[in-house]
Design a protein around this motif. Structure first.
Motif, PDB file in Angstrom:
ATOM      1  N   PHE A 159     -16.897  42.617 -49.600  1.00 19.14           N
ATOM      2  CA  PHE A 159     -18.172  42.769 -50.285  1.00 19.14           C
ATOM      3  C   PHE A 159     -19.349  42.462 -49.367  1.00 19.14           C
ATOM      4  O   PHE A 159     -20.432  43.051 -49.526  1.00 19.14           O
ATOM      5  N   GLU A 160     -19.176  41.587 -48.401  1.00 17.02           N
ATOM      6  CA  GLU A 160     -20.247  41.357 -47.434  1.00 17.02           C
ATOM      7  C   GLU A 160     -20.580  42.639 -46.674  1.00 17.02           C
ATOM      8  O   GLU A 160     -21.745  42.957 -46.440  1.00 17.02           O
ATOM      9  N   HIS A 161     -19.538  43.391 -46.322  1.00 18.68           N
ATOM     10  CA  HIS A 161     -19.772  44.643 -45.604  1.00 18.68           C
ATOM     11  C   HIS A 161     -20.374  45.698 -46.525  1.00 18.68           C
ATOM     12  O   HIS A 161     -21.231  46.489 -46.096  1.00 18.68           O
ATOM     13  N   ILE A 162     -19.945  45.721 -47.774  1.00 20.84           N
ATOM     14  CA  ILE A 162     -20.537  46.661 -48.730  1.00 20.84           C
ATOM     15  C   ILE A 162     -22.013  46.329 -48.936  1.00 20.84           C
ATOM     16  O   ILE A 162     -22.866  47.226 -48.980  1.00 20.84           O
ATOM     17  N   GLN A 163     -22.334  45.043 -49.030  1.00 19.78           N
ATOM     18  CA  GLN A 163     -23.730  44.626 -49.193  1.00 19.78           C
ATOM     19  C   GLN A 163     -24.574  45.022 -47.975  1.00 19.78           C
ATOM     20  O   GLN A 163     -25.742  45.371 -48.111  1.00 19.78           O
ATOM     21  N   LYS A 164     -23.958  44.957 -46.779  1.00 15.92           N
ATOM     22  CA  LYS A 164     -24.693  45.304 -45.560  1.00 15.92           C
ATOM     23  C   LYS A 164     -24.842  46.813 -45.391  1.00 15.92           C
ATOM     24  O   LYS A 164     -25.592  47.266 -44.529  1.00 15.92           O
ATOM     25  N   GLY A 165     -24.109  47.578 -46.197  1.00 15.96           N
ATOM     26  CA  GLY A 165     -24.199  49.034 -46.090  1.00 15.96           C
ATOM     27  C   GLY A 165     -23.239  49.638 -45.093  1.00 15.96           C
ATOM     28  O   GLY A 165     -23.494  50.753 -44.599  1.00 15.96           O
ATOM     29  N   ASP A 166     -22.136  48.927 -44.796  1.00 19.96           N
ATOM     30  CA  ASP A 166     -21.138  49.470 -43.871  1.00 19.96           C
ATOM     31  C   ASP A 166     -20.233  50.457 -44.607  1.00 19.96           C
ATOM     32  O   ASP A 166     -19.034  50.218 -44.826  1.00 19.96           O
ATOM     33  N   VAL A 167     -20.820  51.561 -44.985  1.00 21.36           N
ATOM     34  CA  VAL A 167     -20.122  52.613 -45.722  1.00 21.36           C
ATOM     35  C   VAL A 167     -20.477  53.961 -45.090  1.00 21.36           C
ATOM     36  O   VAL A 167     -21.500  54.057 -44.409  1.00 21.36           O
ATOM     37  N   PRO A 168     -19.642  54.978 -45.320  1.00 22.87           N
ATOM     38  CA  PRO A 168     -18.401  55.016 -46.087  1.00 22.87           C
ATOM     39  C   PRO A 168     -17.342  54.080 -45.509  1.00 22.87           C
ATOM     40  O   PRO A 168     -17.286  53.877 -44.300  1.00 22.87           O
ATOM     41  N   ILE A 169     -16.522  53.555 -46.395  1.00 22.48           N
ATOM     42  CA  ILE A 169     -15.485  52.610 -46.004  1.00 22.48           C
ATOM     43  C   ILE A 169     -14.144  53.015 -46.609  1.00 22.48           C
ATOM     44  O   ILE A 169     -14.094  53.486 -47.751  1.00 22.48           O
TER      45      ILE A 169
END
Length: 256
Positions: free
Chosen positions: A132-142
């Motif tokens: 979720f930390e990466h999702i919050q940072k915008g590390d997407v698409p994942i």
């Protein structure tokens, strides 16, 4: 459900886009992908994976699993590795074929241990917090994966859909889609064990949990969250330090 025919069903590859949220929006396409381990992909499937524009891959397998079957080299993609298996109290479960093939009292004990294990998975899970930390940072698409893309990955994707405001019944439906993708392996195992199952019915449930997922386990995970915290919002605030405003920000980013 729209299958991506570029990947074999047994890889359990799919995306989370298109699900409707409780406020009438839908989860954006091509942001969150889930799968079994890329180690098992063919070269053409690897090439397709490279074309998805992935920013990150979250590998929820243990270090031992990764060392035995490492992900292929994928340039310019952030590789995040952290076991999604909980350790507290989980070490008593034997996940090997020996453990999952128990019958009689041993089989019933194994089922009870597994159900308790999955009820704990959504709590104090460091891998899910990292995700979720990466999702919050915008590390997407994942792409999120474990070995078969059904248990650790299944629970992680439950949490993503809940965070984005998808109703728990739809969340459960997505979890159970694993049984559609992995139906061949499930049916093969049940056929192999049909005589054992006749004498020891508990073996069927263990087989279904080994090669697929069960509705009971999905409900156990969801019930554990709501019984402990009462709401999705309280769960994410207490477990992930994601408050209501941040949840709303994520929903504005990843739904439309």
């Amino acid at each position: 459900m729209i299958k991506d025919t570029r990947f074999r069903d047994k890889l359990n590859f799919r995306q989370l886009g298109g699900y409707m949220t409780t406020d009438g929006k839908t989860v954006k396409d091509n942001i969150f992908y889930r799968s079994g381990a890329p180690f098992f992909m063919s070269q053409s499937e690897i090439e397709t994976l490279k074309q998805l524009g992935l920013c990150a891959i979250m590998d929820l397998r243990s270090n031992e699993e990764i060392s035995q079957r490492p992900d292929p080299e994928l340039p310019n993609i952030l590789m995040i590795k952290h076991s999604g298996a909980i350790s507290e109290g989980g070490e008593e479960i034997n996940f090997s074929s020996e453990g999952m093939n128990r019958i009689g009292e041993g089989g019933r004990e194994q089922l009870a241990l597994l159900k308790n294990y999955y009820a704990r998975m959504p709590f104090n899970n460091h891998a899910f917090r990292i995700l979720f930390e990466h999702i919050q940072k915008g590390d997407v698409p994942i792409l999120i994966h474990c070995a078969s893309g059904k248990d650790r990955t299944g629970v992680a994707c439950m949490l993503i859909l809940l965070a984005l405001g998808v109703d728990r019944e739809i969340v459960l439906e997505d979890y159970l889609l694993t049984n559609v993708y992995r139906r061949g392996a499930i049916q093969k195992k049940l056929e192999e064990d049909k005589d054992i199952i006749l004498a020891h019915p508990e073996r069927e449930e263990l087989d279904r949990m080994t090669f697929g997922v069960t509705e009971e386990i999905g409900k156990i995970v969801l019930d554990a969250i709501f019984n402990e915290y009462g709401s999705v919002e309280t769960y994410f605030e207490k477990e992930f330090n994601i408050n209501r405003n941040e949840l709303q920000r994520l929903r504005s980013l990843y739904t439309e």
